[in-house]
Design an enzyme around this catalytic site. Structure first.
Site, short mmCIF file in Angstrom:
data_model
loop_
_atom_site.label_atom_id
_atom_site.label_comp_id
_atom_site.label_asym_id
_atom_site.label_seq_id
_atom_site.Cartn_x
_atom_site.Cartn_y
_atom_site.Cartn_z
N GLU A 163 0.83 -1.18 0.07
CA GLU A 163 -0.07 -0.07 -0.10
C GLU A 163 1.02 1.27 0.00
OE1 GLU A 163 -4.44 -1.14 1.77
OE2 GLU A 163 -2.78 -0.49 3.28
N GLU A 270 -5.98 -7.07 -1.34
CA GLU A 270 -6.52 -6.88 0.04
C GLU A 270 -8.26 -6.79 -0.16
OE1 GLU A 270 -4.87 -4.71 2.98
OE2 GLU A 270 -2.77 -5.12 2.06
#
Length: 337
Positions: A163, A270
């Site tokens: 991320e 995710e």
């Protein structure tokens, strides 16, 4: 006549092989990196009859065929924010392979969590020059991926950074220093390909429904000639304080737009919903899987749930998908289709 039958057999074999190559298996899986620590603390996973069961088998029974495993550089022994060392990752990767699952290795390049709000360098790398830092990214990536392969598992995917809309290894690898960030990402890519050129490299950004954010990031990545194979997305309606019904169309658009703009495959690495809103979370997963499957030309590669087995009483994490009695949430049945 004999020549005709030979031709027919060869033709059928050719069609069979090309069909198999063209339709790669859709990845349905989960990040299960807490698993060894959960088991070490005595947590018991159970099947629907209340019998103790292997959690990987429970996930496989729900249609999952892949796992994602995070790696920290020099982690602590904290059960929730540590572990995930090279050695532990090799062991868990082998366990997943023995279950018939594909493996993704997710590099945080930190001693603990790295995400949009924090991208701390490993303590041992704190005082390195940028040149030395880039060398460490290469060495660490190469060492871990090589160890996993030597242990008997060739990862299908490697994720360089976790991320990273603001970059990684701050401040040197911040998006304020895109030239340097590009070099760090390419070091991870090159190290992975040096181990096995068939491993697919993922670059991962959060808020998968936010097209503007993705265009900004990947335009910069293109300008810096960052090398990667797959655009990885997180999708958590919870963290933007919206229901999935308000954001799923934006996700679907963004998936297709990423493929069209950058000619890269896409994958949800995710996703998660609230553990105590079972029906809503199941619907969220079904809609997410559909959005990825609907990407043209099979360029939507799969969907990974983040730590479904991380039951809240153990982890404190509300977006797990496990029940208090140790059994899987019915929400995970979404992966059966």
């Amino acid at each position: 006549m004999i020549q005709y039958f030979r031709f027919l057999i060869i033709s059928l074999l050719f069609v069979s092989c090309t069909d198999e190559t063209a339709t790669a298996e859709f990845a349905k899986g989960a990040d299960v990196s807490w698993l060894p620590q959960m088991e070490a603390t005595g947590y018991e996973f159970k099947d629907e009859e209340g019998n103790k069961a292997d959690v990987l088998q429970l996930l496989k029974d729900r249609g999952m065929n892949s796992v994602r495993l995070r790696v920290f550089v020099n982690p602590s022994s904290d059960p929730r924010s540590g572990h995930c060392s090279q050695e532990e990752t090799v062991d868990l990767a082998l366990r997943a392979k023995e279950m018939g699952m594909d493996v993704m290795i997710n590099f945080h390049y930190s001693d603990s969590w790295a995400d949009p709000g924090k991208q701390h360098k490993p303590e041992a790398w704190e005082d390195l020059s940028f040149k030395e830092l880039k060398e460490k990214v290469y060495e660490h990536t190469f060492e871990v991926v090589s160890a996993v392969k030597a242990g008997g598992v060739t990862p299908k995917w490697v994720q360089v950074g976790n991320e990273i809309p603001g970059g990684m290894l701050w401040p040197e690898g911040s998006t304020d220093n895109w030239d340097q960030l590009g070099q760090l990402l390419n070091a991870g890519y090159e190290a992975t390909k040096a181990v096995d050129d068939n491993i697919q490299v993922i670059i991962h950004v959060d808020e998968g429904d936010n097209n503007e954010k993705f265009v900004h990031f990947y335009d910069n990545a293109s300008e810096q000639q960052v090398k990667y194979d797959i655009i990885g997305l997180s999708y958590y309606p919870y963290w933007v304080e919206k229901d999935y019904t308000e954001t799923i169309d934006n996700l679907a658009f963004n998936l297709k737009d990423m493929v069209k703009r950058y000619d890269k495959d896409v994958m949800i690495v995710e996703v998660g919903g609230l553990y105590d809103q079972v029906e809503n979370t199941k619907n969220l997963l079904e809609a997410t899987i559909k959005a990825v499957r609907d990407v043209p030309d099979n360029r939507g590669l799969g969907v990974m749930y983040w730590e479904p087995q991380g039951e809240k009483s153990w982890s404190g994490y509300s977006l797990s998908a496990w029940q208090e009695d140790g059994t899987p949430s019915p929400a995970l049945d979404a992966f059966k289709n």
